[in-house]
Write an enzyme that holds these catalytic residues in place. Structure first.
Site, PDB file in Angstrom:
ATOM      1  CG  ASP A  75      55.113  50.710 -67.793  1.00  0.00           C
ATOM      2  OD1 ASP A  75      56.042  49.890 -67.929  1.00  0.00           O
ATOM      3  OD2 ASP A  75      55.223  51.916 -68.076  1.00  0.00           O
ATOM      4  N   GLY A 127      59.955  45.976 -64.781  1.00  0.00           N
ATOM      5  CA  GLY A 127      61.421  46.060 -64.804  1.00  0.00           C
ATOM      6  C   GLY A 127      61.931  46.867 -63.621  1.00  0.00           C
ATOM      7  CG  ASN A 186      56.684  45.077 -75.407  1.00  0.00           C
ATOM      8  OD1 ASN A 186      55.600  44.854 -74.889  1.00  0.00           O
ATOM      9  ND2 ASN A 186      57.341  46.205 -75.152  1.00  0.00           N
TER      10      ASN A 186
HETATM   11  C1  FPP Z   1      55.900  46.501 -68.980  1.00  0.00           C
HETATM   12  O1  FPP Z   1      56.819  46.684 -67.915  1.00  0.00           O
HETATM   13  C2  FPP Z   1      55.507  45.099 -69.042  1.00  0.00           C
HETATM   14  C3  FPP Z   1      55.603  44.297 -70.145  1.00  0.00           C
HETATM   15  C4  FPP Z   1      56.125  44.764 -71.447  1.00  0.00           C
HETATM   16  C5  FPP Z   1      55.246  42.877 -70.095  1.00  0.00           C
HETATM   17  C6  FPP Z   1      53.985  42.564 -69.316  1.00  0.00           C
HETATM   18  C7  FPP Z   1      53.974  41.102 -69.106  1.00  0.00           C
HETATM   19  C8  FPP Z   1      53.517  40.480 -68.011  1.00  0.00           C
HETATM   20  C9  FPP Z   1      52.850  41.180 -66.878  1.00  0.00           C
HETATM   21  C10 FPP Z   1      53.689  38.992 -67.859  1.00  0.00           C
HETATM   22  C11 FPP Z   1      52.870  38.106 -68.760  1.00  0.00           C
HETATM   23  C12 FPP Z   1      51.455  38.452 -68.896  1.00  0.00           C
HETATM   24  C13 FPP Z   1      50.382  37.655 -68.650  1.00  0.00           C
HETATM   25  C14 FPP Z   1      49.052  38.125 -69.101  1.00  0.00           C
HETATM   26  C15 FPP Z   1      50.473  36.370 -67.947  1.00  0.00           C
HETATM   27  P1  FPP Z   1      58.323  47.080 -68.251  1.00  0.00           P
HETATM   28  O2  FPP Z   1      59.119  45.861 -68.442  1.00  0.00           O
HETATM   29  O3  FPP Z   1      58.362  48.016 -69.430  1.00  0.00           O
HETATM   30  O4  FPP Z   1      58.743  47.826 -66.941  1.00  0.00           O
HETATM   31  P2  FPP Z   1      59.781  49.021 -66.824  1.00  0.00           P
HETATM   32  O5  FPP Z   1      59.185  50.185 -67.576  1.00  0.00           O
HETATM   33  O6  FPP Z   1      59.848  49.269 -65.361  1.00  0.00           O
HETATM   34  O7  FPP Z   1      61.074  48.564 -67.417  1.00  0.00           O
END
Ligand code: FPP
Length: 247
Positions: free
Chosen positions: A27, A30, A75
């Site tokens: 997490d 973003g 998501n």
């Molecule tokens: C959460 O951060 C992250 C995700 C929902 C996506 C995770 C995906 C990756 C790390 C890339 C692809 C994965 C692999 C295994 C190659 P967020 O977007 O919710 O962050 P925020 O809370 O700061 O908005």
């Protein structure tokens, strides 16, 4: 530790007594991007890169299982552009992983319902699982279109179907038998669940499996979660007293 030439320095980690299974909610991508004035997709790209680094390191120190939350059943609510960027990063990662599998010897597995993914991505997932079945290294489980509640419902439905067919009796449903209906069948429960980015919640991740897991939360955002941060989590885990409901 077998693969590392030198014992890592840093936080007080006993590398001879690591948890068998570490799970991570990746997490904060973003927010990492926002802090730098970049689009959220740049945060996911940095997160994917960090996943590569941490997964390789987990294999190097001899961890048996690593499970990461890459895309949840919720998501899909994100903007189409962000969803397609995450799927693009997965495709890129899988293509590279397939290219270096013989060298890495990491066993890949996916938890989640892959049917809504594109046929191309599904095929890449299938191939990575197939090629790596017999590898002996760390098993990396990528949770894709995964939700803990969805997983439990699917398992309950599958068991009910077996009962309706006369193949099972309700009395036969023990915790161990239920485990066998989950995406994680055959994988031991996570010992340690890590969530970076300052959020202190489980967000539908491994609900059944984390019943007795130790949790580690940190404000560090996932793209900044280095090996040293992992050491801190492992050291914190090793300082805990696990009683599994006993005394
Ligand atoms: C959460 O951060 C992250 C995700 C929902 C996506 C995770 C995906 C990756 C790390 C890339 C692809 C994965 C692999 C295994 C190659 P967020 O977007 O919710 O962050 P925020 O809370 O700061 O908005």
């Amino acid at each position: 530790m077998a693969f590392l030439k030198r014992r890592p320095q840093g936080a007080e980690v006993d590398f001879d007594h690591l948890p068998r299974h570490v799970a991570i909610i990746m997490d904060g991508n973003g927010r990492w991007a926002k802090k730098r004035g970049l689009p959220r997709t740049a945060g996911h790209a940095a997160g994917a890169e960090n996943f590569r680094t941490i997964a390789t390191y987990c294999k190097d120190i001899g961890l048996e299982y690593l499970t990461v939350y890459a895309f949840s059943t919720e998501n899909w609510k994100r903007p189409a552009e962000e969803v397609s960027a995450i799927m693009g990063l997965l495709k890129k990662y899988l293509l590279e992983a397939i290219g270096r599998m013989e060298r890495d010897r990491v066993k890949m597995h996916f938890f989640g319902d892959l049917t809504p993914l594109t046929p191309e991505l599904r095929e890449l997932c299938r191939r990575t699982e197939e090629i790596s079945t017999h590898y002996e290294g760390c098993q990396v489980n990528i949770c894709l279109n995964y939700g803990g509640r969805d997983e439990i419902l699917r398992a309950a439905r599958a068991f009910a179907r077996d009962c309706a067919r006369g193949e099972k009796l309700p009395e036969e449903l023990t915790e161990a038998a239920f485990d066998g209906y989950l995406f994680s069948a055959g994988v031991p429960d996570p010992d340690l669940v890590i969530r970076p980015s300052g959020e202190i919640r489980i967000s539908n991740f491994l609900l059944w499996q984390s019943a007795y897991a130790e949790f580690y939360f940190t404000d560090v955002l996932w793209p900044d979660f280095t090996k040293e941060e992992l050491h801190k989590a492992l050291a914190a885990y090793q300082g805990r007293s696990r009683r599994f409901g006993g005394v």
